[in-house]
Design a protein around this motif. Structure first.
Motif, PDB file in Angstrom:
ATOM      1  N   MET A 187       0.855  -1.181   0.000  1.00  4.77           N
ATOM      2  CA  MET A 187       0.000   0.000   0.000  1.00  4.77           C
ATOM      3  C   MET A 187       0.891   1.230   0.000  1.00  4.77           C
ATOM      4  N   GLY A 188       0.385   2.309  -0.595  1.00  2.00           N
ATOM      5  CA  GLY A 188       1.110   3.566  -0.558  1.00  2.00           C
ATOM      6  C   GLY A 188       1.001   4.211   0.813  1.00  2.00           C
ATOM      7  N   PRO A 189       1.830   5.224   1.104  1.00  2.00           N
ATOM      8  CA  PRO A 189       1.880   5.801   2.457  1.00  2.00           C
ATOM      9  C   PRO A 189       0.591   6.475   2.902  1.00  2.00           C
ATOM     10  N   PHE A 190      -0.152   7.063   1.980  1.00  2.00           N
ATOM     11  CA  PHE A 190      -1.368   7.764   2.382  1.00  2.00           C
ATOM     12  C   PHE A 190      -2.521   6.795   2.589  1.00  2.00           C
ATOM     13  N   MET A 194      -5.603   3.932   6.849  1.00  2.00           N
ATOM     14  CA  MET A 194      -5.971   2.662   7.463  1.00  2.00           C
ATOM     15  C   MET A 194      -5.628   2.655   8.949  1.00  2.00           C
ATOM     16  N   SER A 195      -4.406   3.153   9.303  1.00  2.00           N
ATOM     17  CA  SER A 195      -4.003   3.124  10.712  1.00  2.00           C
ATOM     18  C   SER A 195      -4.607   4.262  11.522  1.00  2.00           C
ATOM     19  N   GLY A 196      -4.988   5.351  10.874  1.00  2.00           N
ATOM     20  CA  GLY A 196      -5.546   6.497  11.578  1.00  2.00           C
ATOM     21  C   GLY A 196      -4.557   7.649  11.627  1.00  2.00           C
ATOM     22  N   LEU A 197      -4.957   8.801  11.095  1.00  2.00           N
ATOM     23  CA  LEU A 197      -4.052   9.948  11.026  1.00  2.00           C
ATOM     24  C   LEU A 197      -3.764  10.537  12.400  1.00  2.00           C
ATOM     25  N   ASP A 198      -4.628  10.255  13.373  1.00  2.00           N
ATOM     26  CA  ASP A 198      -4.446  10.838  14.695  1.00  2.00           C
ATOM     27  C   ASP A 198      -3.243  10.259  15.433  1.00  2.00           C
ATOM     28  N   ILE A 199      -2.814   9.044  15.060  1.00  2.00           N
ATOM     29  CA  ILE A 199      -1.661   8.432  15.736  1.00  2.00           C
ATOM     30  C   ILE A 199      -0.405   9.264  15.479  1.00  2.00           C
ATOM     31  N   MET A 223      -9.880  18.811  10.833  1.00  2.00           N
ATOM     32  CA  MET A 223     -11.177  18.723  10.158  1.00  2.00           C
ATOM     33  C   MET A 223     -11.946  17.460  10.546  1.00  2.00           C
ATOM     34  N   GLY A 224     -11.326  16.623  11.379  1.00  2.00           N
ATOM     35  CA  GLY A 224     -11.978  15.373  11.761  1.00  2.00           C
ATOM     36  C   GLY A 224     -11.791  14.255  10.766  1.00  2.00           C
ATOM     37  N   ARG A 225     -10.909  14.461   9.806  1.00  2.00           N
ATOM     38  CA  ARG A 225     -10.644  13.435   8.787  1.00  2.00           C
ATOM     39  C   ARG A 225      -9.475  12.563   9.293  1.00  2.00           C
ATOM     40  N   LEU A 226      -9.813  11.554  10.051  1.00  2.00           N
ATOM     41  CA  LEU A 226      -8.796  10.727  10.700  1.00  2.00           C
ATOM     42  C   LEU A 226      -8.547   9.417   9.960  1.00  2.00           C
TER      43      LEU A 226
END
Length: 679
Positions: free
Chosen positions: A507-510, A515-520, A548-551
């Motif tokens: 998978m690419g980095p984004f 998948m893992s959650g941007l909040d981490i 923006m809540g886009r996690l």
């Protein structure tokens, strides 16, 4: 006279012992010795049959991989097998331990095969970037059919003796002494060349299904396609022509980049198990493992420990979380049983080895305690303070931290010498990698126990020093940061992901971030804000997404939108955010070609790898490639970032790194790259 093959007469039977420890690799000297023995068998009228057997614990567990990158020398294995087939007297292969690769092909060239009860056979060449080159793709289909042969060859699976006997690959299993059984069997064996058998017919649908499954599993790599075509040729061409074609393809593929890369991974993984500082240090026995935290990671670790035959105690702070954890474990075994991967009895047995508790006192029974709670130093301090009070003296205390300072965690106890890191990767019962982290006070015995338990759980342990992110996450952070810079420079998430997936990343980095959650990563950036290099470019795009809540997937949006597609679709809102960030910094975006995206990402990884080596975080360069391939989706057929860097050479790599520095800005500190070229 061969030093690795000896012969002994047992009545009229010539027993040929292969003695090339530790695994009786099929080297040039082994081939010469076997050929001499077959010539002796043919030349002496008093001899009526021959038996090939491996000395020690195995038959031939594969060819000598060191030869594959070199010019081939005679006699080659097909010539040895041809001599066995041409011999007028029957030759029986007595197989125990493992008969793999060239060893299995040699056995298939014999007139009969007698196996020990715990034998495994297989053809792993495709996992090393090649195809079998001594008749494996031609003789095996004559015994088990083309569809099953495609599966065996392309997966490289190890097949147990019972199944091999059922399918006719073995002629008998010895319940007595193997050599005695093979000698007796040779007395009633006649010449039977597998090359003279016809290939069983198979339905076209079955063939197509086997081919498609192999291509999916093998990512469609050239050597996988070549293996499929070679097996299929067994039913289309005369055997001698098919054998010549097989050998030609093998000879070409063994010198391919994929083959060199996969051999590099093989040796790197083998070397990673050799930890010089732990030589002679005995690990502690571990029967019972306590896992603290019944979330996704904790239950995954618990399942891995149960699969490894351990008693497991799962500890949580509240009944609801504990019940969810137990249900997650039970559901796993129920699913495994329903799919036929384990028996219902085995599922029940493993689940019965699980105890659950809300009481810290349950830790007193554990030989190893593994903490798997929230990635926050304050929380881990509280947990280790409790562990220190309740775990028995001498137990090994491990943290599953991904980033945090192990020494700071160990400071919460009065026994930091017993504290190590055991960094599992999610899902912990599936992923092979475990980083065994050394704190400044960690004892050699505790570290040896960590390495031993990882092996017992069928994991790939790699020893790491205590540094931010250890080996894998430290390199991955540099990789992700470079990809974020490319967002500002003109690329979009889907373009970067596509380029790196085309290179071979799962998978690419984004997509991974979503998948893992941007909040981490957001929390990690916030915690380390004061340590940030003020000269380095800081990309605020991921922070804005979090605000923006886009996690990521869990909120239905991150770098991608997930309303109607599980994989995610590009989102105009994200494009607008990226373009606004460029304007805010006065950056004129440009088109980044896929090769530039890949080069920048891998150069950033290579630079960070060199930094880790200079700091002594890892002991050998090849360990880095083991970590990346087993824990971070780096394509095995690309070898790893160290292998990638070495293929460029010192001068070219230095030039590319200067180019990266110019693009990324003065905040990027270029490491001394020499460590990447040292074994």
């Amino acid at each position: 006279m061969s030093t690795v093959v000896r012969t002994e007469r047992r009545g009229g039977v010539l027993v040929v012992f292969i003695e090339n420890p530790p695994v009786n690799a099929g080297s040039l000297e082994v081939r010469r010795g076997i050929l001499d023995a077959i010539n002796e068998l043919s030349a002496k009228p008093a001899l009526t049959a021959g038996v090939l057997i491996g000395a020690g614990n195995t038959f031939i567990a594969g060819s000598d991989l060191r030869e594959f990158g070199q010019p081939l020398e005679a006699p080659e294995l097909p010539g040895v097998i041809a001599a066995i087939e041409a011999c007028e007297k029957p030759v029986v292969a007595a197989l125990h331990g493992a008969a793999l690769g060239g060893g299995f092909e040699l056995a298939l060239g014999c007139d009969a095969r007698v196996g020990a009860r715990r034998l495994v056979v297989g053809l792993p060449e495709v996992t090393l970037g090649m195809i079998p080159g001594a008749g494996g793709t031609q003789r095996l289909p004559r015994l088990i059919g083309v569809p099953r042969a495609i599966d065996w060859v392309c997966s490289g699976k190890r097949v147990p003796a019972e199944l091999a006997l059922e399918l006719g690959v073995l002629d008998a299993i010895a319940d007595e002494d193997l050599l005695d059984a093979a000698i007796k069997f040779s007395g009633r064996t006649k010449k039977r060349k597998l090359k003279d058998l016809s290939v069983p017919t198979s339905a076209e649908g079955e063939l197509l299904a086997a081919e498609q499954a192999a291509l999916r599993q093998g990512k469609g790599r050239p050597h996988v396609r070549a293996a499929i075509e070679s097996v299929k040729l067994s039913r289309l061409a005369p055997i001698d022509e098919a054998l010549r074609c097989e050998r030609a393809v093998f000879t070409e593929l063994r010198m391919s980049t994929d083959a060199f890369a996969l051999r590099h991974q093989f040796f790197a993984e083998r070397d990673a198990q050799k930890v010089s500082e732990l030589r002679g240090v005995d690990p502690l026995p571990v029967t019972t493992i306590a896992v603290i935290g019944a979330g996704t990671m904790g239950t995954g670790i618990a399942i891995a420990a149960l699969d490894g035959g351990h008693q497991v105690t799962l500890l949580e702070r509240d009944p609801q979380s504990l019940q969810r954890g137990r249900e997650r474990v039970a559901k796993h075994y129920e699913t495994q049983s329903a799919k036929g991967k384990i028996s219902a009895q085995d599922a029940e047995r493993m689940l019965s080895a699980l105890a659950t508790s809300l009481d810290w006192a349950a830790l007193a029974k554990a030989d190893l305690v593994i903490e798997a709670v929230f990635e926050d130093l304050r929380v881990k301090h509280e947990v280790f303070s409790q562990i220190d009070q309740h775990a028995r003296k001498g137990a090994v205390l491990a943290s599953n931290t991904s980033y945090l300072d192990l020494d700071a965690i160990a400071a919460a106890t009065g026994r930091p010498e017993d504290v190590i890191g055991l960094h599992f990767f999610s899902p912990a019962n599936v992923m092979k990698l475990v980083e065994v982290v050394r704190g400044k006070a960690s004892s050699a015995t505790a570290l040896a126990t960590g390495v031993a338990i990882a092996k017992a759980l069928r994991k790939m342990p790699v020893l790491s020093g205590n540094a931010f992110g250890f080996i894998g996450n430290r390199i991955y952070a540099a990789y992700r940061y470079q990809c974020e810079l490319m967002l500002e420079d003109g690329a979009y998430p889907e373009q970067i992901d596509a380029a790196l997936e085309e290179f071979g990343f799962a998978m690419g980095p984004f997509a991974v971030a979503d998948m893992s959650g941007l909040d981490i990563a957001w929390r990690m950036r916030q915690a380390r804000a004061e340590l940030r290099n003020p000269a380095a470019r800081y990309v605020s795009i991921p922070d804005r997404l979090c605000e923006m809540g886009r996690l990521g997937r869990k909120t239905g949006a991150g770098y991608y939108a997930y309303a109607e597609a599980s994989r995610g679709t590009p989102d105009p809102i994200v494009r607008q955010l990226i373009e606004a960030a460029r304007i805010g910094k006065g950056i004129q975006g440009r088109v980044l070609a896929p090769h530039e995206i890949v080069d920048r990402a891998l150069l950033a990884m290579a630079n960070e790898a060199a930094q880790l080596l200079a700091e002594g975080v890892c002991s050998r360069a090849s360990d880095i490639d083991v970590v990346l391939a087993n824990g971070y989706g780096f394509p095995r057929w690309q070898g790893g970032v160290v292998f990638w860097a070495r293929r460029h050479g010192r001068e070219a790599l230095n030039q590319k790194m200067k180019w990266l520095n110019e693009i990324a800005g003065e905040g990027l500190v270029i490491a001394d790259l020499e460590g990447l070229f040292e074994d």
